[in-house]
Design a protein around this motif. Sequence first.
Motif, PDB file in Angstrom:
ATOM      1  N   ILE A  76       0.936  -1.470   0.114  1.00  0.00           N
ATOM      2  CA  ILE A  76       0.132  -0.052   0.017  1.00  0.00           C
ATOM      3  C   ILE A  76       1.144   0.916   0.142  1.00  0.00           C
ATOM      4  N   SER A  77       0.718   2.104  -0.466  1.00  0.00           N
ATOM      5  CA  SER A  77       0.966   3.964  -1.032  1.00  0.00           C
ATOM      6  C   SER A  77       0.678   4.100   0.403  1.00  0.00           C
ATOM      7  N   LYS A  78       1.254   5.954  -0.015  1.00  0.00           N
ATOM      8  CA  LYS A  78       0.206   6.498   0.830  1.00  0.00           C
ATOM      9  C   LYS A  78      -1.102   7.336   0.374  1.00  0.00           C
ATOM     10  N   ASP A  79      -0.750   7.579  -1.219  1.00  0.00           N
ATOM     11  CA  ASP A  79      -1.454   8.364  -1.722  1.00  0.00           C
ATOM     12  C   ASP A  79      -3.413   6.799  -1.762  1.00  0.00           C
ATOM     13  N   GLU A  80      -2.795   5.274  -1.617  1.00  0.00           N
ATOM     14  CA  GLU A  80      -3.842   4.639  -1.608  1.00  0.00           C
ATOM     15  C   GLU A  80      -4.538   4.764  -0.441  1.00  0.00           C
ATOM     16  N   PHE A  81      -3.510   5.210   0.729  1.00  0.00           N
ATOM     17  CA  PHE A  81      -4.323   5.384   2.087  1.00  0.00           C
ATOM     18  C   PHE A  81      -5.034   6.297   2.415  1.00  0.00           C
ATOM     19  N   LEU A  82      -4.333   7.191   2.064  1.00  0.00           N
ATOM     20  CA  LEU A  82      -5.325   8.502   1.849  1.00  0.00           C
ATOM     21  C   LEU A  82      -6.984   8.664   1.217  1.00  0.00           C
ATOM     22  N   LYS A  83      -7.171   7.796  -0.665  1.00  0.00           N
ATOM     23  CA  LYS A  83      -7.708   7.750  -1.699  1.00  0.00           C
ATOM     24  C   LYS A  83      -8.939   7.083  -0.793  1.00  0.00           C
ATOM     25  N   ALA A  84      -8.350   6.472   0.527  1.00  0.00           N
ATOM     26  CA  ALA A  84      -9.885   4.817   0.600  1.00  0.00           C
ATOM     27  C   ALA A  84     -10.391   5.707   1.563  1.00  0.00           C
ATOM     28  N   LYS A  85     -11.717   5.022   1.714  1.00  0.00           N
ATOM     29  CA  LYS A  85     -12.726   5.789   2.262  1.00  0.00           C
ATOM     30  C   LYS A  85     -12.742   4.444   3.467  1.00  0.00           C
ATOM     31  N   VAL A  86     -12.436   3.085   3.247  1.00  0.00           N
ATOM     32  CA  VAL A  86     -12.276   1.981   4.727  1.00  0.00           C
ATOM     33  C   VAL A  86     -11.100   0.976   4.276  1.00  0.00           C
TER      34      VAL A  86
END
Length: 148
Positions: A76-86
């Motif tokens: 997981i990348s930081k961008d993916e973490f931030l984009k995720a709702k859950v």
Amino acid sequence: MSKDYIIFLCHGNICRSPMAQFIFLDEINKRGLSDKYEVDSMAVSYEEEGNDIDYRAKQQMNKNHIPFSYHPAHRISKDEFLKAKVIYTMDNSNIYFLKRIFPDLDHSKVRLLNHPYEISDPWYTHNFDLAFKEIHQSIVKILDGGNL
């Protein structure tokens, strides 16, 4: 309309989290909800980076008529973490490592998929039937309860 971004997370992204991703996709397709969600699966480690889904997880999905495609494992990348709702994790160690990777981010969107229980890891137990069953039941429970 923007889609809610849902991530399923496990240690290596070759067994549990890709099964969860494709089970979730199958369930939302059956329910006519595929236009509401963007779904992916990831790892907290680089150990399996680039590797496809474990053949035993593929066998389990075939056995249960869950369509799937090639899925290269990635952390997981930081961008993916931030984009995720859950972000649904398979066990508590996934949460621990996620907090170590991103210590300064808000982890309130991180949840155990089978809360309060962990999804057994078939990499160690070799019980892909049990892992599939636990994942499937958890996803159905979440979708039936509207708890996304």
